[in-house]
Scaffold this active site. Sequence first.
Site: not given
Length: 649
Positions: A185, A265
């Site tokens: 991320e 995710e």
Amino acid sequence: SARMGLPALALLLAVRLLQTQASPSARSFQLDYEHNCFLKDGVPFRYISGSIHYARVPRPAWRDRLLKMHMSGLSAVQVYVPWNYHEMLPGVYDFSGNRDVEAFLDLTAELGLLVILRPGPYICAEWEMGGLPAWLLWKPNIILRTSDPAYLAAVDSWLHVLLPKIKPRLYQHGGNIISVQVENEYGSYYACDYGYLWHLLGSFRALLGSEVLLFTTDSTRVEELRCGTLQGLYATIDFGPGSNVTEAFDAQRRVEPKGPLVNSEYYTGWLDYWGEAHASTSAAWVAQGLEDMLQLGASVNMQVVSWQGAQPSGEYMFHGGTNFAYWSGADYKDQYKPVTTSYDYDAPLSEAGDPTEKLFAIRTVISKFQPLPIGPMPPATPKYAYGWVSLKKFANLLDVLDVLCPSGPIQSQFPLTFEAIKQAHGFVVYHTQLPQDIPDPVTLGAPPHSICDRGYVMLQKEYQGTLERDRQITLRVTGRAGDTLDVLLENMGRISFGANVSDFKGVLENISLDSDPLSNWLIYPLAIDTAVQQGWPHNAVPKSSSRGRAGPAFYTGTFETPGIAWDTFVKFPGWSKGQLWINGFNLGRYWTSRGPQQTLFVPGSVLHAGRSNNITVLELEGAPLTPLLLFLDRPLFNRTLSHTTLDTE
């Protein structure tokens, strides 16, 4: 039988070798941009995977958890590697015991699971400092997660140790690792340093080869996808149930017009912060979101041979586990928010590894799209309520500094951070004396954000109260010239997400009396775990000065298991906040007075069957008059602060 000459034999072997290399059965895992799918050995493939963190699961339980994941219908597991778990000091590596990542990966292969590996170097994962080692901050000006040469040098030396262990386990080389994530991320980080991502791409390629599938993961926000993606790294996204699946995958399509749709995710639950309500996500909601993604695969790619497109890695967290010792991280959202010891995450497999309603709901969805393994789901592990155990006070913490800091204190005119004295985790005592008489109450305090994270204040060894980051930063005190002032500083876990600054610990600026800075400090870095692992305080004589129940002190006790060592949960009735060790194993932080977590998980593997188990508690604020612990056969999560009723999970 005529014997073949050596040259002929060599020629035959060479031909066989060439045939093997050229044959379509050679192992490969690739992207098919034409049909928007993965190809495994040349055949369209989609995976459904779940996350498990080996560092949060005791090694004796690894097989049980992985088997339950396999029996749920998952084809793959997603595995983080926390750098700071393996390189605790620069150049000193630990891959033994619970840190044996190779043994964990071998176990996944033995159970027939594929692996999506996430080696960082930054992983977030609500883990201490997002997996980055605290010793990076020994260089106070280092800029983490950028092209800063000091940071890159440390990253490269780590990758040169880790990735050669990974390479032979890649799918192309006969192993089970199908893809490797680079960073994590990164688009959510302020730096947006493409040079850093390029550098990582080069290092991963050099150490893992040109064939391995490398990818990134980011949220669906345009800005984050801009900063977190790079040509040469396949861009995937993350989102949870309740999101509009089509819109979310549209965001991926903006950066990856072709190739499989991947949710790396998918949030099956959420984590808990100290002082907030226990988080939970309904099984039906999670199952519906998963089904929507799997359905989308079929509809998106109806015109081609492959039936995927939506490529969910199943769950973000299939089994959360426990933040033992000091490994829990913290988020920063307007204020510092430390994560609880339990990483149950309301996941399909509970903290203790038990199948939940959510697991069976997910298994049912998976069964609609692919056959489940034959055989029953392994049952919940047996639990035992060992009952009440009485403890007795051993000593006030300030009376045993000789044991906890054998090297002696560091002298400094003004306070030093944990990093300046090379203390990564745990506790440090800052000791000085009052410079003058204070007959009337004055303010003892420190600037905002300079007590990181909690300071337990003692005058003449009497507990006065607590200073806390982003909350209470002053106390009113009186005293006489020469009175001792001790502040025990606790590191509650370095920020793993949400802040753009390095999270230094300890006393970051001066502590003052009515704005006059205090000086002439003795600073004691405490090695509590080293002492406890060596049998202290059970092998020592209690200190006679152990009066009172307030302030930081050690309590000890023992209990026997009835010939079996089963998992259990320990509750702290009337205790405030502290740390628990059983048989020298650090089970993590409890914080009864703040919650929501009311019990700590005790894996049976840390207990001795049929003989005495040593309990050590460091209570920081105040123990009950009768210090008792209660061992239960189930966890308790309580909605604290305004509510006091206990709810079972």
